[in-house]
Design an enzyme around this catalytic site. Structure first.
Site, PDB file in Angstrom:
ATOM      1  N   GLU B  29       0.840  -1.206   0.000  1.00  0.00           N
ATOM      2  CA  GLU B  29       0.000   0.000   0.000  1.00  0.00           C
ATOM      3  C   GLU B  29       0.871   1.250   0.000  1.00  0.00           C
ATOM      4  O   GLU B  29       1.767   1.381   0.834  1.00  0.00           O
ATOM      5  CB  GLU B  29      -0.892  -0.017   1.252  1.00  0.00           C
ATOM      6  N   GLU B  60      -4.877  -6.504   2.507  1.00  0.00           N
ATOM      7  CA  GLU B  60      -3.677  -7.209   2.958  1.00  0.00           C
ATOM      8  C   GLU B  60      -3.679  -8.684   2.554  1.00  0.00           C
ATOM      9  O   GLU B  60      -2.630  -9.226   2.194  1.00  0.00           O
ATOM     10  CB  GLU B  60      -3.516  -7.077   4.487  1.00  0.00           C
ATOM     11  N   ASP B  85       0.429  -4.666  12.734  1.00  0.00           N
ATOM     12  CA  ASP B  85      -0.953  -4.794  13.218  1.00  0.00           C
ATOM     13  C   ASP B  85      -1.896  -5.169  12.059  1.00  0.00           C
ATOM     14  O   ASP B  85      -2.895  -5.840  12.256  1.00  0.00           O
ATOM     15  CB  ASP B  85      -1.411  -3.470  13.818  1.00  0.00           C
ATOM     16  N   PHE B  86      -1.584  -4.688  10.846  1.00  0.00           N
ATOM     17  CA  PHE B  86      -2.454  -4.965   9.691  1.00  0.00           C
ATOM     18  C   PHE B  86      -2.224  -6.374   9.141  1.00  0.00           C
ATOM     19  O   PHE B  86      -3.003  -6.852   8.316  1.00  0.00           O
ATOM     20  CB  PHE B  86      -2.228  -3.951   8.560  1.00  0.00           C
ATOM     21  N   HIS B 129      -1.526   0.282  16.087  1.00  0.00           N
ATOM     22  CA  HIS B 129      -0.422   0.655  15.200  1.00  0.00           C
ATOM     23  C   HIS B 129       0.919   0.554  15.928  1.00  0.00           C
ATOM     24  O   HIS B 129       1.873   1.223  15.536  1.00  0.00           O
ATOM     25  CB  HIS B 129      -0.586   2.094  14.693  1.00  0.00           C
TER      26      HIS B 129
END
Lengths: 324, 324
Positions: B29, B60, B85-86, B129
């Site tokens: 991204e 993701e 975290d993603f 995050h």
């Protein structure tokens, strides 16, 4: 005009799948196979019609109900049967089992037991072909249940923006495990979801192998010609339960099952070949007999194959020197 | 030797590998024109073009899945997940697909890919995050986990990771990107699975990871005023773990303090503590001690955040307790 050779090959593959699946169910019920088994009986026309539109060097990813898809792409039934028996000679040396058969040399990039997980992966195969500048296409099978996963939506969107040479083939057998389609989604035609991604989508009779073949061929041609991805929904039916042992009767009526069985894709295609004078009954009988033997030989091969050594479990986790 | 930042060193490593091997490409991204949220990939679009520096949708699972599919066809993708975290959105692809394809398919598949991501607290980025999730991924057989702490290490390790045939989770730290350090102009590689003794000492072994290596070094410097010489060991890669270097250091010092930024419960420190008690019990002169984050989500308020994350004082205190 589809050449006779191709028409006969499709018949042969459908019967190979049917015989393989019937034998696997029989063996499983006798307790000869460990684990669990998802039968694709009733869905042969989708597997064969779609794969018949591919070249040998094209790629395909299948699902937990993948025996039919894998046979349709050309996999060897002896190596498959040995894998179901958890033998060392199996496709995955006994490490994958029924749900995870792969033959990378045949473009079979495996099967995943996680519903919807194949769609993001097929994009990567298509992207690799795009980056290498080849004209190979990649096809992903998945079910109606998978069309509700995030992976489905993420993958269709990515394939569309990158114009990837992908064919998404939904085997809509009307039930996500036990949940009927009308309960798990509001739409009837899953192909309408293609519109949301600006790509062509089509719904076809998944019990008619030639219909599936024609729809897939059109999508393959578009993908090879840099025209991007297509979503094809093939409406079909799973004759047995979700897994062997599930009678499939808690959520489906007997009438419904019988009605779909009367539209047997293999019988229908056989009748079609005869009605159109493609071949004679004896030609088809000869194929049937040959495949009967082939499956028996596959079972023999599997039974006579050695078990893996327990310590083999420690191999193949990583490539290279590191052994965990 | 010239000094450059962690960010620059990382970018150099990526650039060198992209020049060296045309199968290497980047996807993630905002990595193209924008250069990535932490500007690691800035300038690479101009140099390598949009086919090899690919912006993706916020998807993701599709990013990581595409990396896998491409790797199966012989590419060496580097997928960027903006925050560790993603990676939770992609955890099926990482844990069920990428980590397992080679094994499930009996050693036939090669998932040669790198997932670059960054974690860690210190910027008031709150609970979604700022996590340190390295222990999750270290728990999954089939993955390698790399966690560099210096500009020198990050460059040498990203190059080795890209060349490695196994899937690698490459975890950077958001507060390390601006750290400067010596990095040679000429090419070098750092083997995956080799720890580095960042500071030699005889009194206590501090095993620290990622940004905590810097804090451990500062603490070790401060401890010299007490006449204490701490040895700081940076494993650099958690899987495979260089057990030998850690055990040798314990043999020398007889005391072990483990420092990491992840919350203490089931953190990677538990693994190192278990290693020491299984293999170095009789070398230990004191109980093993862990200094790690509180078992809470990462809070937003700077004062609370720095309360839960270990600092130099906590490390010094831990060492003093160990030395009695």
């Amino acid at each position: 005009m589809i050449p006779k050779e191709k028409l006969m090959e499709m018949y042969e593959k459908m019967v190979r799948i049917r015989r393989f699946e019937e034998k696997a169910v029989e063996l499983f019920l006798k307790g000869a196979l460990p684990g669990f088994l998802h039968s694709s009986i009733g869905q042969e026309a989708v597997s064969v019609g779609a794969c018949a539109a591919l070249r040998e060097d094209d790629y395909m990813i299948s699902t937990h109900r993948g025996h039919g898809d894998i046979i349709a792409k050309g996999a060897r039934v002896d190596l498959m049967m040995a894998e179901l028996f958890a033998k060392k000679t199996g496709y995955c040396k006994g490490k994958g089992g029924s749900m995870h058969i792969a033959d990378l040399d045949l473009g079979i990039l495996g099967a995943t037991g996680i519903v919807g997980a194949g769609l993001p992966i097929i994009n990567g195969a298509a992207l690799a072909c795009q980056l290498k500048g080849t004209d190979q296409v990649s096809l992903c099978f998945f079910g109606d249940g998978a069309s509700n996963t995030g992976s489905f939506h993420e993958a269709l969107n990515m394939a569309s923006i990158w114009n990837l040479p992908v064919i998404f083939v939904c085997q809509n057998n009307l039930y996500a495990e036990s949940t009927p389609q009308w309960v798990h989604q509001k739409i009837q035609d899953i192909s309408v979801r293609a519109q949301g991604y600006g790509i062509p989508g089509v719904s076809v009779d998944g019990n008619n192998v030639l219909t599936v073949y024609r729809a897939t061929s059109e999508a393959v041609e578009r993908a090879r010609g840099k025209g991007g991805p297509t979503l094809i929904e093939c409406k079909t039916y799973r004759w047995l339960g979700h897994y062997v042992g599930d009678p499939g009767t808690a959520y489906r009526t007997k009438e419904e099952v019988e009605q779909w069985k009367s539209r047997d894709p293999v019988k229908q295609y056989r009748a079609n070949l005869l009605a159109n004078g493609v071949c004679e009954e004896k030609d088809l009988d000869a194929i049937d007999r040959r495949l009967e033997r082939e499956i028996e030989e596959a079972v023999e091969f599997a039974r006579n194959s050695p078990d893996p050594d327990p310590e083999d479990a420690l191999q193949d986790v990583y490539i290279g020197e590191y052994i965990p | 030797m010239r000094e450059i930042t962690y960010r620059e060193a990382l970018r150099e490593g990526l650039r060198e590998e992209m020049k060296r091997d045309e199968t290497v490409f980047l996807l993630g991204e905002d990595i193209a024109e924008f250069g990535g949220t932490y500007k690691v990939t800035q300038g690479l679009l101009e140099e390598f073009g949009p086919a090899r520096v690919r912006n993706t949708p916020i998807s993701e699972a599709a990013i990581v899945g595409a990396a896998l599919g491409a790797a199966l066809l012989g590419m060496r993708p580097v997928a960027e997940i903006m925050y560790i975290d993603f990676s939770t959105i992609a955890i099926d692809q990482i844990a069920n697909q990428i980590a397992k394809v080679r094994y499930m398919f009996g050693g036939k598949a090669r998932a040669s890919l790198v997932i670059r991501t960054q974690g860690g607290a210190g910027r008031s980025s709150a609970a979604q995050h700022a996590q340190s999730l390295e222990a999750w991924y270290s728990h999954i057989p089939g993955l390698k986990v790399v966690m560099p702490s210096t500009p020198y290490d990050v460059k040498g390790l990203i190059k080795s990771s890209i060349r490695d045939d196994n899937p690698i989770l490459f975890i950077e730290h958001k507060l390390l990107y601006n750290e400067k350090g010596p990095v040679p102009e000429e090419e070098y590689l750092i083997p995956i699975g080799k720890a580095d003794i960042k500071r030699e000492g005889k009194d206590v072994t501090i095993v620290a990871t990622s940004r905590m290596v810097l804090r451990a070094l500062k603490a070790a410097q401060a401890l010299t005023e007490d006449g204490v010489e701490a040895e700081v060991v940076d494993p650099r890669t958690l899987v495979p773990l260089d057990e030998e270097t850690i055990l040798q250091s314990i043999k020398k010092t007889g005391r072990l303090l483990i420092v990491h930024e992840a919350s203490k419960r089931c953190g990677f420190g538990a693994e190192i503590a278990a290693l020491a008690s299984e293999k170095a019990f009789y070398d230990l002169d004191a109980p093993i001690k862990r200094v790690a984050a509180a078992n809470t989500p990462v809070p937003f308020a700077p004062k609370m955040e720095s309360f839960v994350i270990p600092d130099e004082r906590a490390i010094i205190k831990g060492v003093r307790e160990l030395l009695g």
